[in-house]
Design a protein around this motif. Sequence first.
Motif, PDB file in Angstrom:
ATOM      1  N   GLN A   1      41.758  20.265  12.298  1.00  0.00           N
ATOM      2  CA  GLN A   1      41.862  18.946  11.693  1.00  0.00           C
ATOM      3  C   GLN A   1      42.746  18.983  10.452  1.00  0.00           C
ATOM      4  O   GLN A   1      42.808  20.000   9.749  1.00  0.00           O
ATOM      5  CB  GLN A   1      40.481  18.421  11.292  1.00  0.00           C
ATOM      6  CG  GLN A   1      39.589  18.055  12.466  1.00  0.00           C
ATOM      7  CD  GLN A   1      38.269  17.482  11.997  1.00  0.00           C
ATOM      8  OE1 GLN A   1      37.726  17.880  10.968  1.00  0.00           O
ATOM      9  NE2 GLN A   1      37.742  16.529  12.748  1.00  0.00           N
TER      10      GLN A   1
ATOM     11  N   GLU B   1      44.878  18.453  16.424  1.00  0.00           N
ATOM     12  CA  GLU B   1      43.496  18.352  16.909  1.00  0.00           C
ATOM     13  C   GLU B   1      43.336  18.898  18.318  1.00  0.00           C
ATOM     14  O   GLU B   1      42.226  19.294  18.710  1.00  0.00           O
ATOM     15  CB  GLU B   1      43.053  16.893  16.846  1.00  0.00           C
ATOM     16  CG  GLU B   1      42.849  16.405  15.410  1.00  0.00           C
ATOM     17  CD  GLU B   1      42.684  14.900  15.316  1.00  0.00           C
ATOM     18  OE1 GLU B   1      42.691  14.233  16.389  1.00  0.00           O
ATOM     19  OE2 GLU B   1      42.564  14.389  14.191  1.00  0.00           O
TER      20      GLU B   1
ATOM     21  N   TYR C   1      58.879  10.607  12.065  1.00  0.00           N
ATOM     22  CA  TYR C   1      57.610  10.789  11.356  1.00  0.00           C
ATOM     23  C   TYR C   1      56.513   9.921  11.956  1.00  0.00           C
ATOM     24  O   TYR C   1      56.624   8.694  12.030  1.00  0.00           O
ATOM     25  CB  TYR C   1      57.769  10.442   9.877  1.00  0.00           C
ATOM     26  CG  TYR C   1      56.448  10.409   9.130  1.00  0.00           C
ATOM     27  CD1 TYR C   1      55.726  11.575   8.940  1.00  0.00           C
ATOM     28  CD2 TYR C   1      55.925   9.208   8.661  1.00  0.00           C
ATOM     29  CE1 TYR C   1      54.506  11.552   8.277  1.00  0.00           C
ATOM     30  CE2 TYR C   1      54.716   9.176   7.991  1.00  0.00           C
ATOM     31  CZ  TYR C   1      54.010  10.351   7.807  1.00  0.00           C
ATOM     32  OH  TYR C   1      52.805  10.322   7.160  1.00  0.00           O
ATOM     33  N   SER C   2      55.455  10.567  12.391  1.00  0.00           N
ATOM     34  CA  SER C   2      54.257   9.878  12.867  1.00  0.00           C
ATOM     35  C   SER C   2      53.066  10.788  12.598  1.00  0.00           C
ATOM     36  O   SER C   2      52.826  11.740  13.349  1.00  0.00           O
ATOM     37  CB  SER C   2      54.346   9.544  14.357  1.00  0.00           C
ATOM     38  OG  SER C   2      53.110   9.042  14.829  1.00  0.00           O
ATOM     39  N   LEU C   3      52.345  10.520  11.529  1.00  0.00           N
ATOM     40  CA  LEU C   3      51.224  11.377  11.165  1.00  0.00           C
ATOM     41  C   LEU C   3      50.146  11.356  12.247  1.00  0.00           C
ATOM     42  O   LEU C   3      49.514  12.379  12.511  1.00  0.00           O
ATOM     43  CB  LEU C   3      50.643  10.944   9.826  1.00  0.00           C
ATOM     44  CG  LEU C   3      49.512  11.816   9.268  1.00  0.00           C
ATOM     45  CD1 LEU C   3      49.964  13.264   9.117  1.00  0.00           C
ATOM     46  CD2 LEU C   3      49.020  11.262   7.931  1.00  0.00           C
ATOM     47  N   SER C   4      49.968  10.212  12.890  1.00  0.00           N
ATOM     48  CA  SER C   4      48.941  10.119  13.935  1.00  0.00           C
ATOM     49  C   SER C   4      49.283  11.016  15.120  1.00  0.00           C
ATOM     50  O   SER C   4      48.404  11.682  15.685  1.00  0.00           O
ATOM     51  CB  SER C   4      48.778   8.674  14.399  1.00  0.00           C
ATOM     52  OG  SER C   4      49.997   8.163  14.914  1.00  0.00           O
ATOM     53  N   GLU C   5      50.562  11.065  15.497  1.00  0.00           N
ATOM     54  CA  GLU C   5      50.983  11.922  16.615  1.00  0.00           C
ATOM     55  C   GLU C   5      50.859  13.389  16.249  1.00  0.00           C
ATOM     56  O   GLU C   5      50.372  14.213  17.037  1.00  0.00           O
ATOM     57  CB  GLU C   5      52.421  11.596  17.002  1.00  0.00           C
ATOM     58  CG  GLU C   5      53.035  12.535  18.038  1.00  0.00           C
ATOM     59  CD  GLU C   5      52.336  12.502  19.394  1.00  0.00           C
ATOM     60  OE1 GLU C   5      52.552  13.429  20.179  1.00  0.00           O
ATOM     61  OE2 GLU C   5      51.555  11.556  19.644  1.00  0.00           O
TER      62      GLU C   5
ATOM     63  N   SER D   1      47.462  15.623   3.327  1.00  0.00           N
ATOM     64  CA  SER D   1      48.888  15.641   3.621  1.00  0.00           C
ATOM     65  C   SER D   1      49.691  15.112   2.440  1.00  0.00           C
ATOM     66  O   SER D   1      49.169  14.356   1.603  1.00  0.00           O
ATOM     67  CB  SER D   1      49.204  14.809   4.870  1.00  0.00           C
ATOM     68  OG  SER D   1      48.935  13.438   4.642  1.00  0.00           O
TER      69      SER D   1
ATOM     70  N   SER E   1      48.875  14.675  13.973  1.00  0.00           N
ATOM     71  CA  SER E   1      47.442  14.974  13.880  1.00  0.00           C
ATOM     72  C   SER E   1      46.840  15.188  15.264  1.00  0.00           C
ATOM     73  O   SER E   1      45.980  16.064  15.452  1.00  0.00           O
ATOM     74  CB  SER E   1      46.712  13.839  13.161  1.00  0.00           C
ATOM     75  OG  SER E   1      47.159  13.706  11.830  1.00  0.00           O
ATOM     76  N   ARG E   2      47.286  14.384  16.230  1.00  0.00           N
ATOM     77  CA  ARG E   2      46.775  14.528  17.599  1.00  0.00           C
ATOM     78  C   ARG E   2      47.107  15.903  18.157  1.00  0.00           C
ATOM     79  O   ARG E   2      46.265  16.556  18.792  1.00  0.00           O
ATOM     80  CB  ARG E   2      47.372  13.446  18.495  1.00  0.00           C
ATOM     81  CG  ARG E   2      46.807  13.435  19.914  1.00  0.00           C
ATOM     82  CD  ARG E   2      47.538  12.447  20.787  1.00  0.00           C
ATOM     83  NE  ARG E   2      48.924  12.849  21.004  1.00  0.00           N
ATOM     84  CZ  ARG E   2      49.286  13.776  21.899  1.00  0.00           C
ATOM     85  NH1 ARG E   2      48.382  14.398  22.624  1.00  0.00           N
ATOM     86  NH2 ARG E   2      50.563  14.085  22.040  1.00  0.00           N
TER      87      ARG E   2
END
Length: 220
Positions: free
Chosen positions: A153, A148, A138-142, A157, A144-145
């Motif tokens: 966008q 995007e 789990y990595s929301l930033s990854e 979540s 999301s990237r």
Amino acid sequence: MTIDLINDMIPPLKITDDATKALIWMEELRLHALPVIKDKKFLGFLTEEMIMDHNTVDAKAGDFLLKGENCFVFEYQHTYEAVKKATDFDFECVVILNDDNEYLGVVVLSDALSIFSQSASIQSEGGVIVLSLNQSDYSLSEISRLIESNEAQVMGSSLNIDKNEPTKFRLTLKINKIDLTHVIATLERFGYKVVAKYQEVKSISNEKERLDMLMRYLDA
């Protein structure tokens, strides 16, 4: 947090309060159930139906076999959890406790939904994607990237334990695109498992629709 939505106008019943008092409060507050406490400890809910079935208004709140003793959340938990707990028990409100398991108050479901109705992630058109993934991945930033990279966008979540596989997470994402084809293809190319997808193309106009949408996020 849930503590911010406590409705101070709704008092708890004490075990010594009689059924007549309970019915009067329920009518005034337009509720069908009220919490019962003893020494700041939440015991459960007394409902209008229980009083009618008991067929006596002289009975005390402590005389009833109360319901929903687990219909509570802690003050630090997210409002989503309060809404989910209230709907799981089919009550109009949920009790809020502190770390010492002491009663703080209640959050009314309709109050919580009024907050969600103003949320861009609920109101905006777009799509919903549900991922099943290992907790270690789990990595929301990854994620999301990757989303995007398709000129989309993440608008909101929700993260829950996967009911079918307790060692995994289910991540529900609201995305500001209706056509999810390219986003899903990218996520799957990087090894993410998409287990569900939805398209939301109309505005949400009433309380039931808002609740249905919110529960879709929480239960997906």
